[in-house]
Design a protein around this motif. Sequence first.
Motif, PDB file in Angstrom:
ATOM      1  N   SER A   1       0.762  -1.445   0.180  1.00 31.30           N
ATOM      2  CA  SER A   1       0.039   0.224  -0.318  1.00 31.30           C
ATOM      3  C   SER A   1       0.930   1.474  -0.362  1.00 31.30           C
ATOM      4  O   SER A   1       2.486   1.354   0.675  1.00 31.30           O
ATOM      5  N   SER A   2       0.109   2.402  -0.071  1.00 36.13           N
ATOM      6  CA  SER A   2       1.269   4.361  -0.529  1.00 36.13           C
ATOM      7  C   SER A   2       0.704   4.108   1.030  1.00 36.13           C
ATOM      8  O   SER A   2      -1.025   4.286   1.638  1.00 36.13           O
ATOM      9  N   PHE A   3       1.198   5.553   1.498  1.00 36.14           N
ATOM     10  CA  PHE A   3       1.286   6.237   2.606  1.00 36.14           C
ATOM     11  C   PHE A   3       1.449   7.332   2.793  1.00 36.14           C
ATOM     12  O   PHE A   3       2.429   7.756   1.908  1.00 36.14           O
ATOM     13  N   CYS A   4       0.863   8.684   2.706  1.00 34.51           N
ATOM     14  CA  CYS A   4       1.072   9.549   2.888  1.00 34.51           C
ATOM     15  C   CYS A   4       1.118   9.765   1.200  1.00 34.51           C
ATOM     16  O   CYS A   4       2.255  10.626   1.035  1.00 34.51           O
ATOM     17  N   SER A   5       0.550   9.471   0.410  1.00 38.05           N
ATOM     18  CA  SER A   5       0.835   9.483  -1.048  1.00 38.05           C
ATOM     19  C   SER A   5       2.104   8.831  -1.368  1.00 38.05           C
ATOM     20  O   SER A   5       2.868   9.485  -2.441  1.00 38.05           O
ATOM     21  N   ILE A   6       2.787   8.330  -1.109  1.00 45.23           N
ATOM     22  CA  ILE A   6       4.417   7.441  -0.752  1.00 45.23           C
ATOM     23  C   ILE A   6       3.870   6.479  -1.803  1.00 45.23           C
ATOM     24  O   ILE A   6       3.214   5.553  -0.421  1.00 45.23           O
ATOM     25  N   PRO A   7       3.952   5.842  -2.990  1.00 44.64           N
ATOM     26  CA  PRO A   7       3.436   4.897  -3.134  1.00 44.64           C
ATOM     27  C   PRO A   7       4.214   3.535  -2.622  1.00 44.64           C
ATOM     28  O   PRO A   7       5.718   3.500  -2.429  1.00 44.64           O
ATOM     29  N   VAL A   8       4.077   2.079  -2.284  1.00 45.33           N
ATOM     30  CA  VAL A   8       4.574   1.236  -1.862  1.00 45.33           C
ATOM     31  C   VAL A   8       5.404   1.252  -0.628  1.00 45.33           C
ATOM     32  O   VAL A   8       7.143   1.717  -1.038  1.00 45.33           O
ATOM     33  N   ALA A   9       5.271   1.980   0.180  1.00 49.32           N
ATOM     34  CA  ALA A   9       5.512   2.789   1.373  1.00 49.32           C
ATOM     35  C   ALA A   9       6.902   1.615   1.946  1.00 49.32           C
ATOM     36  O   ALA A   9       7.875   2.798   2.564  1.00 49.32           O
ATOM     37  N   GLY A  10       6.247   1.085   2.017  1.00 46.95           N
ATOM     38  CA  GLY A  10       7.286   0.107   2.969  1.00 46.95           C
ATOM     39  C   GLY A  10       8.878   0.111   2.389  1.00 46.95           C
ATOM     40  O   GLY A  10       8.971  -0.514   2.958  1.00 46.95           O
ATOM     41  N   ALA A  11       8.795  -0.029   0.792  1.00 54.82           N
ATOM     42  CA  ALA A  11       9.982   0.177   0.389  1.00 54.82           C
ATOM     43  C   ALA A  11      10.856   1.281   0.168  1.00 54.82           C
ATOM     44  O   ALA A  11      11.357   2.142   0.137  1.00 54.82           O
ATOM     45  N   THR A  12       9.217   2.603  -0.764  1.00 57.61           N
ATOM     46  CA  THR A  12      10.242   4.091  -0.438  1.00 57.61           C
ATOM     47  C   THR A  12      11.052   4.453   0.783  1.00 57.61           C
ATOM     48  O   THR A  12      11.439   5.419   0.249  1.00 57.61           O
ATOM     49  N   LEU A  13       9.919   4.304   1.875  1.00 60.96           N
ATOM     50  CA  LEU A  13      10.100   5.256   2.875  1.00 60.96           C
ATOM     51  C   LEU A  13      11.359   5.196   3.636  1.00 60.96           C
ATOM     52  O   LEU A  13      12.353   6.056   3.416  1.00 60.96           O
ATOM     53  N   PRO A  14      11.979   3.944   3.909  1.00 59.26           N
ATOM     54  CA  PRO A  14      13.560   3.252   4.141  1.00 59.26           C
ATOM     55  C   PRO A  14      14.340   4.128   3.122  1.00 59.26           C
ATOM     56  O   PRO A  14      15.578   4.404   3.193  1.00 59.26           O
ATOM     57  N   VAL A  15      14.024   4.311   1.955  1.00 59.77           N
ATOM     58  CA  VAL A  15      15.231   4.504   1.017  1.00 59.77           C
ATOM     59  C   VAL A  15      15.179   5.833   0.984  1.00 59.77           C
ATOM     60  O   VAL A  15      16.842   6.246   0.595  1.00 59.77           O
ATOM     61  N   ILE A  16      14.476   6.619   0.904  1.00 58.83           N
ATOM     62  CA  ILE A  16      14.207   8.003   1.176  1.00 58.83           C
ATOM     63  C   ILE A  16      15.158   8.694   2.120  1.00 58.83           C
ATOM     64  O   ILE A  16      16.084   9.622   2.041  1.00 58.83           O
ATOM     65  N   ALA A  17      14.134   7.964   3.488  1.00 58.58           N
ATOM     66  CA  ALA A  17      15.057   7.687   4.764  1.00 58.58           C
ATOM     67  C   ALA A  17      16.652   7.823   4.640  1.00 58.58           C
ATOM     68  O   ALA A  17      17.447   8.850   5.432  1.00 58.58           O
ATOM     69  N   PHE A  18      17.289   6.703   4.641  1.00 60.45           N
ATOM     70  CA  PHE A  18      18.635   6.340   4.080  1.00 60.45           C
ATOM     71  C   PHE A  18      19.401   7.455   3.110  1.00 60.45           C
ATOM     72  O   PHE A  18      19.919   7.839   3.044  1.00 60.45           O
TER      73      PHE A  18
END
Length: 156
Positions: A103-120
């Motif tokens: 799922s997406s979260f806060c309009s971020i697609p595939v948030a489980g993969a995308t968010l940690p990549v952005i954070a790092f």
Amino acid sequence: MGHLGFSYIGMIFLIMLFIPNMIWTRYQPKEYSSINENKVLFIFEKVGQVCVTCVALIFSDFNIHHLTLWSPWLLAAFAVMILYELWWIRYFRSKKSIKDFYSSFCSIPVAGATLPVIAFFLLGIYGKVIWMLIAVSILGIGHIGIHLQHRKEIKR
């Protein structure tokens, strides 16, 4: 380039990454399978995971030394990791379906993969460590690519 030395900030980020993933192994969606993963993306993902983990721990540039104009990058990285934790909370409170997992979260697609990549990536900018930026780019290609591939398959 980076100064060698232990990074407690890197360790905190990795703990924030690994704990929900360890819990997830007990609560995977019933439909989850990695059988059809693209082999090239899989290699990028695994190489990226190893490199990001190592780089996060061995460069002291990620530690807080004093406030600078670069400090907002660290704050942004932590904010994104908090969003990642919130995504996991939402997943664990859901029915834990494959749709919930990709799922997406806060309009971020595939948030489980995308968010940690952005954070790092933001952590790499904060520390001015080119090795983190390279490692997380490799990870992002593989990890986000695989998640997008799986999400596309479940929409069929």
